[in-house]
Design a protein around this motif. Sequence first.
Motif, PDB file in Angstrom:
ATOM      1  N   UNK A  81      29.335 -45.097  -1.461  1.00 60.47           N
ATOM      2  CA  UNK A  81      28.936 -45.438  -0.089  1.00 60.47           C
ATOM      3  C   UNK A  81      29.492 -44.478   0.955  1.00 60.47           C
ATOM      4  N   UNK A  82      30.504 -43.699   0.582  1.00 59.59           N
ATOM      5  CA  UNK A  82      31.109 -42.758   1.514  1.00 59.59           C
ATOM      6  C   UNK A  82      30.881 -41.337   1.022  1.00 59.59           C
ATOM      7  N   UNK A  83      29.718 -40.827   1.333  1.00 60.07           N
ATOM      8  CA  UNK A  83      29.371 -39.453   1.015  1.00 60.07           C
ATOM      9  C   UNK A  83      28.695 -38.836   2.229  1.00 60.07           C
ATOM     10  N   UNK A  84      28.841 -37.514   2.406  1.00 57.07           N
ATOM     11  CA  UNK A  84      28.130 -36.857   3.517  1.00 57.07           C
ATOM     12  C   UNK A  84      26.634 -37.122   3.416  1.00 57.07           C
ATOM     13  N   UNK A  85      26.032 -37.474   4.546  1.00 54.20           N
ATOM     14  CA  UNK A  85      24.613 -37.820   4.548  1.00 54.20           C
ATOM     15  C   UNK A  85      23.833 -36.846   5.427  1.00 54.20           C
ATOM     16  N   UNK A  86      23.355 -35.761   4.867  1.00 55.24           N
ATOM     17  CA  UNK A  86      22.545 -34.825   5.670  1.00 55.24           C
ATOM     18  C   UNK A  86      21.191 -35.429   6.001  1.00 55.24           C
ATOM     19  N   UNK A  87      20.704 -35.138   7.196  1.00 56.43           N
ATOM     20  CA  UNK A  87      19.370 -35.582   7.597  1.00 56.43           C
ATOM     21  C   UNK A  87      18.383 -34.480   7.208  1.00 56.43           C
ATOM     22  N   UNK A  88      17.786 -34.619   6.033  1.00 61.96           N
ATOM     23  CA  UNK A  88      16.898 -33.569   5.536  1.00 61.96           C
ATOM     24  C   UNK A  88      15.644 -33.430   6.386  1.00 61.96           C
ATOM     25  N   UNK A  89      15.255 -34.520   7.046  1.00 56.00           N
ATOM     26  CA  UNK A  89      14.088 -34.438   7.925  1.00 56.00           C
ATOM     27  C   UNK A  89      14.293 -33.441   9.045  1.00 56.00           C
ATOM     28  N   UNK A  90      15.482 -33.468   9.674  1.00 55.64           N
ATOM     29  CA  UNK A  90      15.775 -32.523  10.748  1.00 55.64           C
ATOM     30  C   UNK A  90      15.876 -31.100  10.193  1.00 55.64           C
ATOM     31  N   UNK A  91      16.490 -30.950   9.025  1.00 55.10           N
ATOM     32  CA  UNK A  91      16.573 -29.622   8.407  1.00 55.10           C
ATOM     33  C   UNK A  91      15.170 -29.045   8.183  1.00 55.10           C
ATOM     34  N   UNK A  92      14.261 -29.862   7.702  1.00 54.54           N
ATOM     35  CA  UNK A  92      12.891 -29.388   7.450  1.00 54.54           C
ATOM     36  C   UNK A  92      12.200 -29.009   8.758  1.00 54.54           C
ATOM     37  N   UNK A  93      12.373 -29.851   9.799  1.00 52.55           N
ATOM     38  CA  UNK A  93      11.743 -29.561  11.088  1.00 52.55           C
ATOM     39  C   UNK A  93      12.301 -28.288  11.708  1.00 52.55           C
ATOM     40  N   UNK A  94      13.617 -28.086  11.581  1.00 54.35           N
ATOM     41  CA  UNK A  94      14.218 -26.849  12.091  1.00 54.35           C
ATOM     42  C   UNK A  94      13.666 -25.650  11.327  1.00 54.35           C
ATOM     43  N   UNK A  95      13.518 -25.772  10.024  1.00 50.00           N
ATOM     44  CA  UNK A  95      12.967 -24.687   9.205  1.00 50.00           C
ATOM     45  C   UNK A  95      11.534 -24.365   9.639  1.00 50.00           C
ATOM     46  N   UNK A  96      10.742 -25.384   9.899  1.00 51.86           N
ATOM     47  CA  UNK A  96       9.363 -25.153  10.346  1.00 51.86           C
ATOM     48  C   UNK A  96       9.332 -24.482  11.715  1.00 51.86           C
ATOM     49  N   UNK A  97      10.235 -24.901  12.609  1.00 51.71           N
ATOM     50  CA  UNK A  97      10.310 -24.272  13.928  1.00 51.71           C
ATOM     51  C   UNK A  97      10.662 -22.786  13.799  1.00 51.71           C
ATOM     52  N   UNK A  98      11.574 -22.471  12.891  1.00 52.39           N
ATOM     53  CA  UNK A  98      11.949 -21.074  12.692  1.00 52.39           C
ATOM     54  C   UNK A  98      10.771 -20.273  12.142  1.00 52.39           C
ATOM     55  N   UNK A  99      10.007 -20.866  11.225  1.00 48.95           N
ATOM     56  CA  UNK A  99       8.819 -20.177  10.699  1.00 48.95           C
ATOM     57  C   UNK A  99       7.825 -19.879  11.812  1.00 48.95           C
TER      58      UNK A  99
END
Length: 480
Positions: A81-99
Amino acid sequence: MQEYKSQNDITDKAVGEFITKVCEQIRWKKAHSSISEELLNHIEDQKEAFVRRGQKEEEAEKNAILQMGDAVAVGQQLDRTHRPKPDWGVFILVFLCILVSVALRYFISLNNGEDGAPAIGYFYSYLKVLPFGMVAMIGMYFADYSLIGKYPKVLYGAALAVTLLLFNFAPQLNYVYIHVFYCAVLLIPLYAGFVYSQRGKGYLGLVYCGAVGVISCIVFEWGPSIVSVWMFSISGAVILTAGIKKDWFQVRKKYALGLVWGPVLFVIMAPFILCFRRFKCMFSTEGDEYGYSYVLKMIREFLSNSKLLGRGDLPSFITQENFDVVNGRGIEGVLPSWQNDYCLTYMIHKFGWFTAVMVIALVVFLLIRLYKIVNKQSSQLGYIVALGVAMTIVSQCIIFLFANLGICGWHSHPLPLISPGDISLIVNMGLMGLILSVYRNNSIVRDRIIQIKSVENFKGSNVEQHSLQLGKWQLTIRKL
């Protein structure tokens, strides 16, 4: 693995060994401190309960540990229950913005040279800056954002001092210092940390926050950058409003909101009242002041002659005699800063409205995702810092879209993550890393406990409670 020592200096070896063994099962080292503290509190509460039932202190402590269960099993459950939780949705959106940004920069480079010739160097220079943006994002993602809450005055004072120092070195564009806008962008999340530090200090803390905001706006006006003043004022007011709504300042909410928004409205309206003829040209292209609003006039003409798909027609005021339209350099030869600040207007005229709508939709999805991150924060510090970051991104998007869609004639600034702009890319990538760090550490950051009593009803503190099931026992975290 070092044995855990609590703030209360645990002397009982059994309790220390139990907590140490639990933490050995948890791989996320940052979570050890908060989990250890909660386990200790839970054992102490259970021990007191056994003592009240008549057990001796040593027996009560032993039974309290036994009822917690097996340390290895408890630690493994907490590890899940205590693990880093990256928001992959934001990572994907940032990647698309960079593209999108890379593609836009490439197409712009094809028309950015002399007489419309390609300028591939303009595209390569962007590729050289992109790694710095990635480093800024990754660095902030793994950084300890709670430092904003621990040292708010030091960080904010240092950032404001750097802003003042840069007036001696930074270049100017149209008599405006370029660094002012980006310093304002970076100061907003730090201001959120400063507001957080004033919890429980009543009207004095609220006035203190207002005074810091006024000083910052004076620095931005020295720029002079009225857009930075407006952006910081509104964002700061939203942050203070969030704090007031959560009853951080122990004040009457209606009076406090008036104290915050009254000066902000004055700051927004003062330029229109004192310099009406000039600021009227931000919205109107008619009248004797036309010379001030020629860019707004130009943008509206290009947009009105654009098509749904494909290249739009040239406005009637562009002719072979008064502008160089050879080699297709109509808009490139007329519209200032078409490569950066007005690149959306360029895209609409060059490729059609459909392309621009797709870009705007991508930005809207990103903003919605950031809004969800803000609302998911259980920590008050995480909430207010995430809100500060979200407000900077929203403000930049509004400034850019209003200028590029011909709604307002103020000086535009790059669209975060998409518009070509080296400083803009690095700053906003860093901000995205910061808000992702807030989301990642949501489960381990603990707020500094202060006594806050609601003025609306004098019935004690507003308590936020979270529970975690550990076998047949429930671990409860209470935060103000």
